[in-house]
Scaffold this active site. Sequence first.
Site, PDB file in Angstrom:
ATOM      1  N   GLU A 107       0.741  -1.279   0.069  1.00  0.00           N
ATOM      2  CA  GLU A 107       0.127   0.218   0.038  1.00  0.00           C
ATOM      3  C   GLU A 107       0.988   1.159   0.011  1.00  0.00           C
ATOM      4  OE1 GLU A 107      -3.240   0.212   3.036  1.00  0.00           O
ATOM      5  OE2 GLU A 107      -4.529  -0.946   1.946  1.00  0.00           O
TER       6      GLU A 107
ATOM      7  N   HIS B 236       9.438 -26.859  -1.153  1.00  0.00           N
ATOM      8  CA  HIS B 236       8.549 -27.765  -1.909  1.00  0.00           C
ATOM      9  C   HIS B 236       7.324 -27.333  -2.740  1.00  0.00           C
ATOM     10  CE1 HIS B 236      10.930 -30.599   0.710  1.00  0.00           C
ATOM     11  NE2 HIS B 236      11.179 -29.775   1.266  1.00  0.00           N
TER      12      HIS B 236
ATOM     13  N   LYS C  45     -13.929   0.065  -3.586  1.00  0.00           N
ATOM     14  CA  LYS C  45     -15.097   0.448  -2.635  1.00  0.00           C
ATOM     15  C   LYS C  45     -16.230   1.077  -3.325  1.00  0.00           C
ATOM     16  CE  LYS C  45     -11.961   0.746   1.313  1.00  0.00           C
ATOM     17  NZ  LYS C  45     -11.513   1.660   2.299  1.00  0.00           N
TER      18      LYS C  45
HETATM   19  O1  PA5 Z   1      -3.605   1.024   5.941  1.00  0.00           O
HETATM   20  C1  PA5 Z   1      -4.959   1.410   5.820  1.00  0.00           C
HETATM   21  O2  PA5 Z   1      -4.967   2.515   5.633  1.00  0.00           O
HETATM   22  C2  PA5 Z   1      -6.065   0.238   5.528  1.00  0.00           C
HETATM   23  O3  PA5 Z   1      -5.755  -0.743   5.408  1.00  0.00           O
HETATM   24  C3  PA5 Z   1      -7.090   0.492   6.633  1.00  0.00           C
HETATM   25  O4  PA5 Z   1      -6.396   0.284   8.111  1.00  0.00           O
HETATM   26  C4  PA5 Z   1      -8.078  -0.455   6.395  1.00  0.00           C
HETATM   27  O5  PA5 Z   1      -8.836  -0.185   5.176  1.00  0.00           O
HETATM   28  C5  PA5 Z   1      -9.317  -0.305   7.605  1.00  0.00           C
HETATM   29  O6  PA5 Z   1      -9.671   1.046   7.390  1.00  0.00           O
HETATM   30  P1  PA5 Z   1     -10.346   1.500   8.942  1.00  0.00           P
HETATM   31  O7  PA5 Z   1      -9.723   1.351  10.159  1.00  0.00           O
HETATM   32  O8  PA5 Z   1     -10.867   2.843   8.503  1.00  0.00           O
HETATM   33  O9  PA5 Z   1     -11.567   0.509   9.055  1.00  0.00           O
END
Ligand code: PA5
Length: 425
Positions: free
Chosen positions: A277, A298, A413
């Site tokens: 990310e 393996h 989303k």
């Molecule tokens: O690293 C990130 O920003 C994402 O993985 C969020 O943590 C994840 O989408 C969860 O979001 P939220 O804490 O708003 O539910």
Amino acid sequence: MINVDFQYLGKDIDFASFEQKVMEIDNAINERTGAGADYLGWADYPLHYDKEEFARIAEDAKYVRENFDILVVCGIGGSYLGARAAIEALNGLFPDNKVQIIYLGQTVASNYLAQTLAYLKGKRFAVNVISKSGTTTETAVSFRLLRDMLVEQLGQEEASKAIFATTDANKGALLELCKKYGYKRYVLPSDIGGRYSVFTAVGLFPLAVAGIDIAAFMNGMLIGRERYGSHAMNDCYKYAVARHVLYKEYHYSVEMLVAYEPNFVQLGEWWKQLFGESEGKDGTGLLPDAATFTTDLHSLGQYIQEGSPVLFETVLCIEKPENDISIPHDNDNLDGLNYLEGKTLDFVQKKAMMGTLAAHSETGGVPNIVLHLDQLNPTTLGELMYFFMRACAMSAYLNGVNPFNQPGVEVYKKNMFHLLGKPGH
Ligand code: PA5
């Protein structure tokens, strides 16, 4: 102390030529300038975290340990991966912790949810719901189902005492639920993104319930801050530079994190999110992958050794395992293993690692970076996780991208909300 070993790299890296650039970025991290600087709260977090909240977390975790048999950690992505990674790395897959930790909120898979809810029915369970936004579909749907079950089993008042929420201090749907029903609550600071949040309440509360020494874990983060935010070309920054050069100059496109320990599978998942990310944007970035050796030798071993030359490996080596087992004598020796009699499993494992490093790097030409950790405990794991967070921020800035946003995640989303008919979409 994490020792970064480049002897199996098989490529020249001119670290000195990166010195100035690395120091500029280090400065930008410390001074909170540069892209995404509003989300650099994690970098100095060990120096000024909320001690009052830390004490409350320890106290509430004790209450959960005394009054419940199960803690359901309800979150997704950065709101659960760090806790799960640390708990499984430290406690293993068959822990003797009094409270069982299970995970929900990371999926809307009906089989998984139905089975987990059936497992919880009638049991003494508490919930730690973790969501910064409070509107993440997977987490919110799971939490609604968990809440309903708790209210049905305990009534509203007792159900509220079984729910612990970690969310933004000032906004969001989960905050509103906390206010309405009086859940105990901890803060996910607004200047820390999910994937950099394991040292906040996001990680600390589940870790404390799992019986892990959270003060030692925080101390590991502090050690990491001192060693790897040190205004010098330290080992963390050398790792970042090496992976940058392997990507940009030698054109490798995949980094595989290798651990010789099944308890580290979730650490690999956390690491994949952290780097994926942070770096995977603007049409650039290494693909983070993870494997467990010797198991995956393996399955993936053939590809690594002789397949397309697209990947390099970063190998985690724990010098002294917490547990070891000696191989016993057998009078018949029909399995031919008496040559290993009295040797330990770690001895065998280390020979497998040495053999694999030579096979992959020398014979296969696959660059390997080895990260040596003397032993694994809450402090060294804290240091390792900080090491990766700092290396990740450095790497993303070296690639010229903002390490702290994730605009691409929103696309699915948006489509999903439209298809689901969510109001306003
Ligand atoms: O690293 C990130 O920003 C994402 O993985 C969020 O943590 C994840 O989408 C969860 O979001 P939220 O804490 O708003 O539910």
